[in-house]
Motif scaffolding. Structure first.
Motif, mmCIF file in Angstrom:
data_model
loop_
_atom_site.group_PDB
_atom_site.id
_atom_site.type_symbol
_atom_site.label_atom_id
_atom_site.label_comp_id
_atom_site.label_asym_id
_atom_site.label_seq_id
_atom_site.Cartn_x
_atom_site.Cartn_y
_atom_site.Cartn_z
ATOM 1 N N TRP A 1 0.749 -1.230 0.070
ATOM 2 C CA TRP A 1 -0.003 0.108 0.001
ATOM 3 C C TRP A 1 0.647 1.320 0.197
ATOM 4 O O TRP A 1 0.709 1.940 -1.078
ATOM 5 C CB TRP A 1 -0.975 0.065 1.108
ATOM 6 C CG TRP A 1 -1.572 1.420 1.243
ATOM 7 C CD1 TRP A 1 -1.392 2.280 2.354
ATOM 8 C CD2 TRP A 1 -2.758 1.817 0.409
ATOM 9 N NE1 TRP A 1 -2.400 3.363 1.854
ATOM 10 C CE2 TRP A 1 -2.992 2.824 0.895
ATOM 11 C CE3 TRP A 1 -3.390 1.084 -0.525
ATOM 12 C CZ2 TRP A 1 -4.121 3.681 0.513
ATOM 13 C CZ3 TRP A 1 -4.476 1.809 -1.194
ATOM 14 C CH2 TRP A 1 -4.830 3.224 -0.874
ATOM 15 N N HIS A 2 1.664 1.489 1.102
ATOM 16 C CA HIS A 2 2.533 2.573 1.234
ATOM 17 C C HIS A 2 3.577 2.861 -0.176
ATOM 18 O O HIS A 2 3.716 3.764 -0.541
ATOM 19 C CB HIS A 2 3.253 2.763 2.326
ATOM 20 C CG HIS A 2 2.537 2.702 3.631
ATOM 21 N ND1 HIS A 2 2.031 4.063 4.099
ATOM 22 C CD2 HIS A 2 1.849 2.187 4.542
ATOM 23 C CE1 HIS A 2 1.180 4.002 4.965
ATOM 24 N NE2 HIS A 2 1.241 2.721 5.283
ATOM 25 N N ARG A 3 3.933 1.732 -0.848
ATOM 26 C CA ARG A 3 4.812 1.859 -1.819
ATOM 27 C C ARG A 3 4.079 2.335 -3.005
ATOM 28 O O ARG A 3 4.718 2.943 -4.171
ATOM 29 C CB ARG A 3 5.610 0.594 -2.062
ATOM 30 C CG ARG A 3 6.721 0.589 -3.149
ATOM 31 C CD ARG A 3 7.367 -0.621 -3.235
ATOM 32 N NE ARG A 3 6.518 -1.815 -3.157
ATOM 33 C CZ ARG A 3 6.206 -2.539 -4.262
ATOM 34 N NH1 ARG A 3 6.538 -1.973 -5.388
ATOM 35 N NH2 ARG A 3 5.429 -3.632 -4.281
ATOM 36 N N LYS B 1 0.627 3.317 -3.342
ATOM 37 C CA LYS B 1 -0.656 4.329 -3.133
ATOM 38 C C LYS B 1 -0.704 5.683 -4.083
ATOM 39 O O LYS B 1 -1.747 6.089 -4.274
ATOM 40 C CB LYS B 1 -0.773 4.562 -1.805
ATOM 41 C CG LYS B 1 0.327 5.420 -0.987
ATOM 42 C CD LYS B 1 -0.180 5.848 0.359
ATOM 43 C CE LYS B 1 0.834 6.922 0.845
ATOM 44 N NZ LYS B 1 0.353 7.231 2.256
ATOM 45 N N CYS C 1 -1.443 9.649 4.671
ATOM 46 C CA CYS C 1 -2.073 9.251 6.067
ATOM 47 C C CYS C 1 -1.977 10.431 6.892
ATOM 48 O O CYS C 1 -1.332 11.109 7.087
ATOM 49 C CB CYS C 1 -0.992 8.411 6.552
ATOM 50 S SG CYS C 1 -0.593 6.554 5.680
#
Length: 84
Positions: free
Chosen positions: A30-32, A34, A81
């Motif tokens: 997800w973080h990589r 998004k 976030c």
């Protein structure tokens, strides 16, 4: 078999679901990914295709498609976030 299902090849619903699962962003990536607009749009288009083939609500298909187009046009960006 419903009318919606009978117009598609027998394997189409399962293949569409598998494509969506393959393109969906999971917890590990997800973080990589998004902020990758192409990846986000592909995930949404696969979801729309799966909904269409499975006889989903037309409104849902349209909303997913429109959101995918907004990612393609770079009109959407990940808000990040929330900070506490």
């Amino acid at each position: 078999m419903s009318t919606a299902e009978s117009r598609w090849p027998e394997s189409a619903p399962e293949l569409a679901q598998e494509l969506h699962r393959c393109l969906s962003l999971g917890d590990r990536d997800w973080h990589r990914l998004k902020t990758d607009a192409d990846r986000r749009s592909a995930e949404l288009m696969a979801a729309a295709l799966s909904q269409l083939i499975q006889g989903g609500e037309r409104n849902d298909v349209e909303e997913l498609t429109e959101q995918a187009l907004r990612w393609i046009r770079r009109e959407l960006k990940d808000p990040g976030c929330p900070h506490r």
